[in-house]
Design a protein around this motif. Structure first.
Motif, short mmCIF file in Angstrom:
data_model
loop_
_atom_site.label_atom_id
_atom_site.label_comp_id
_atom_site.label_asym_id
_atom_site.label_seq_id
_atom_site.Cartn_x
_atom_site.Cartn_y
_atom_site.Cartn_z
N TYR A 132 -1.41 1.80 5.73
CA TYR A 132 0.05 1.83 5.91
C TYR A 132 0.49 1.12 7.19
CZ TYR A 132 0.34 5.50 2.29
OH TYR A 132 0.28 6.23 1.13
N GLY A 133 -0.45 0.95 8.15
CA GLY A 133 -0.10 0.31 9.41
C GLY A 133 0.32 1.26 10.50
N TYR A 163 0.83 -1.21 0.00
CA TYR A 163 0.00 0.00 0.00
C TYR A 163 0.87 1.26 0.00
CZ TYR A 163 -4.35 -2.59 0.84
OH TYR A 163 -5.44 -3.41 0.73
N ARG A 164 1.95 1.23 0.74
CA ARG A 164 2.84 2.40 0.78
C ARG A 164 3.46 2.68 -0.60
NH1 ARG A 164 4.53 4.68 5.53
NH2 ARG A 164 3.73 3.72 7.45
N ASN A 165 3.67 1.62 -1.36
CA ASN A 165 4.29 1.76 -2.68
C ASN A 165 3.28 1.93 -3.80
OD1 ASN A 165 6.87 1.45 -1.58
ND2 ASN A 165 6.74 -0.79 -1.70
N ARG A 166 2.02 2.02 -3.43
CA ARG A 166 0.97 2.12 -4.44
C ARG A 166 1.11 3.44 -5.20
NH1 ARG A 166 -5.34 0.91 -2.91
NH2 ARG A 166 -6.28 1.31 -4.94
N PRO A 167 1.08 3.41 -6.53
CA PRO A 167 1.36 4.64 -7.29
C PRO A 167 0.21 5.64 -7.35
CG PRO A 167 0.90 2.80 -8.77
CD PRO A 167 0.95 2.23 -7.38
N HIS A 168 -1.02 5.20 -7.09
CA HIS A 168 -2.13 6.14 -7.16
C HIS A 168 -3.25 5.71 -6.22
CE1 HIS A 168 -3.48 2.93 -9.85
NE2 HIS A 168 -4.70 3.32 -9.58
N TRP A 169 -4.13 6.64 -5.93
CA TRP A 169 -5.25 6.39 -5.03
C TRP A 169 -6.51 6.99 -5.65
CZ3 TRP A 169 -4.53 3.58 -0.57
CH2 TRP A 169 -3.20 3.36 -0.21
N HIS A 170 -7.63 6.46 -5.22
CA HIS A 170 -8.90 6.98 -5.74
C HIS A 170 -9.29 8.29 -5.08
CE1 HIS A 170 -9.54 3.43 -8.13
NE2 HIS A 170 -9.47 2.64 -7.08
#
Length: 391
Positions: free
Chosen positions: A168-169, A110-117
């Motif tokens: 991210y935790g 999730y931390r390395n996810r390139p984009h978010w909605h």
């Protein structure tokens, strides 16, 4: 794809079914001393869902295995004494707190996810962390508001920030209050020994694959991957080192793996007769449910009403180790209403009646009313069985 060693064990379809039932806590005497917490550890994950008909799904799961356990006791068992946390597993699930380290791979992803909605406003993330540190556990509303409008997807900046911190935790959901998540800092909510036990991805995946195999008893690659929503290639990378053993199941027509402990002793004992939540882990995966039980299960809550076949929240009925029917329930005061009942022939009638009456008692209903039976010729027999059980 990993080359699978030649299986040394062949199971009949019936043996595989019974192994699966025992692994899910639905064959044999339940461990009542371990209670709801024991059920959670045994299953590895209990799915949450917003729908509440008889009760919410995370209450129905232990009920199906233990019987009429108090609903308040269920909530207390999950959330007191830092016993569990909520995170993304099969879906949004309650998970045993000791599994916190094994979801490090997902937190990193999730931390390395390139984009978010949802866009994260400047400063919102740091403000949420600061407020939780100062004030203790809070809901999104208490943090400053969950939504910008009444549209469910229109999250406020605060909600975006705290949900991202959860993924991210850095933040943990420590309970549900009125179905709202209650957030706290992971440094307070997770025991130190677990919080700082950061495992690499391979260690995490090995553990989750092993857990899935233990919870399923026996399963295909797709079954095992689906349990904690892993990718097939993630399962392939670690399954040889997971401790699961390759088996062949007659009629499955695909490779399978089993928990060695599940093969050590024949699965025997008393079968539960009960209504199952559509989100019960026994029937999570539709292809597996069809393969093991010959039963097609589909949640129709989100299907337009005219297109529903079995009802809004049709609950499969488990009896004698088989899925023998469905009930679409509702509550009207002290009456449990079976809006629609589907029966797998006359032999299913006593079991469905028993499941209805036990469920009614659990939710403090004193009567059961049947509105529709898909096989009208069985309606009278079902009514007689209910009358006998209700006295």
């Amino acid at each position: 794809m990993t080359t699978q060693p030649r299986p040394t064990t062949t199971l009949t379809a019936d043996e595989a079914r019974r192994i699966a039932l025992r692994a899910q806590g639905l064959l044999g005497a339940p461990d009542r001393r371990a209670g709801v917490r024991g059920v959670l550890r045994h299953l590895g994950a209990v799915q949450l869902d917003t729908i509440s008909v008889l009760a919410r799904s995370h209450e129905l799961v232990p009920y199906a295995r233990l019987g009429a356990v108090g609903r308040q006791a269920v909530e207390a068992a999950y959330w007191t004494d830092a016993h569990a946390f909520e995170y993304w597993s099969h879906a949004a699930c309650i998970l045993p707190i000791e599994e916190w380290p094994h979801f490090a791979f997902r937190r990193r992803a999730y931390r390395n996810r390139p984009h978010w909605h949802h866009e994260l406003p400047d400063g919102a993330y740091d403000q949420v962390i600061k407020q939780l540190r100062a004030e203790g556990p809070l809901t999104a509303t208490e943090l400053g508001g969950a939504k910008k409008t009444n549209d469910w997807w229109d999250w406020s900046g605060t909600k975006v920030a705290v949900e991202r911190a959860l993924m991210y935790g850095e933040v943990v959901c420590v309970e549900r209050r009125g179905w709202k998540r209650v957030y706290d800092l992971a440094e307070r909510a997770v025991p130190d020994a677990l919080l700082h036990d950061e495992l690499d991805d391979a260690e995490c995946l090995r553990r989750l694959v092993r857990l899935a195999g233990e919870s399923l008893g026996v399963g295909t690659r797709a079954d095992i991957a689906d349990y904690h929503r892993l990718k097939a290639e993630q399962v392939d990378a670690v399954i040889a080192d997971s401790g699961l053993v390759p088996v062949e199941v007659e009629g499955w027509g695909r490779p399978a793996w089993a928990d060695p402990a599940a093969l050590a002793t024949p699965p025997r004992g008393r079968h539960r007769t009960t209504l199952l939540s559509p989100f019960d882990s026994l029937i999570w995966e539709r292809a597996r449910t069809e393969r093991i039980f010959g039963f097609t299960h589909r949640l129709e809550a989100y299907v337009p009403k005219p297109k529903r076949v079995h009802g809004y929240f049709a609950m499969p009925v488990l009896a004698g180790g088989r899925l023998v029917g469905r009930v679409d329930p509702a509550r009207e005061g002290r009456t449990l209403v079976a809006r629609q009942v589907t029966l797998d022939g006359p032999r299913a009638v006593p079991a469905v009646a028993q499941a209805l009456v036990e469920a009614a008692t659990w939710v403090n209903c004193t009567n059961v009313r049947v509105e529709r039976v898909d096989a009208p010729e069985l309606r009278e027999a079902l009514g007689r069985e209910l009358a006998g059980l209700l006295g």
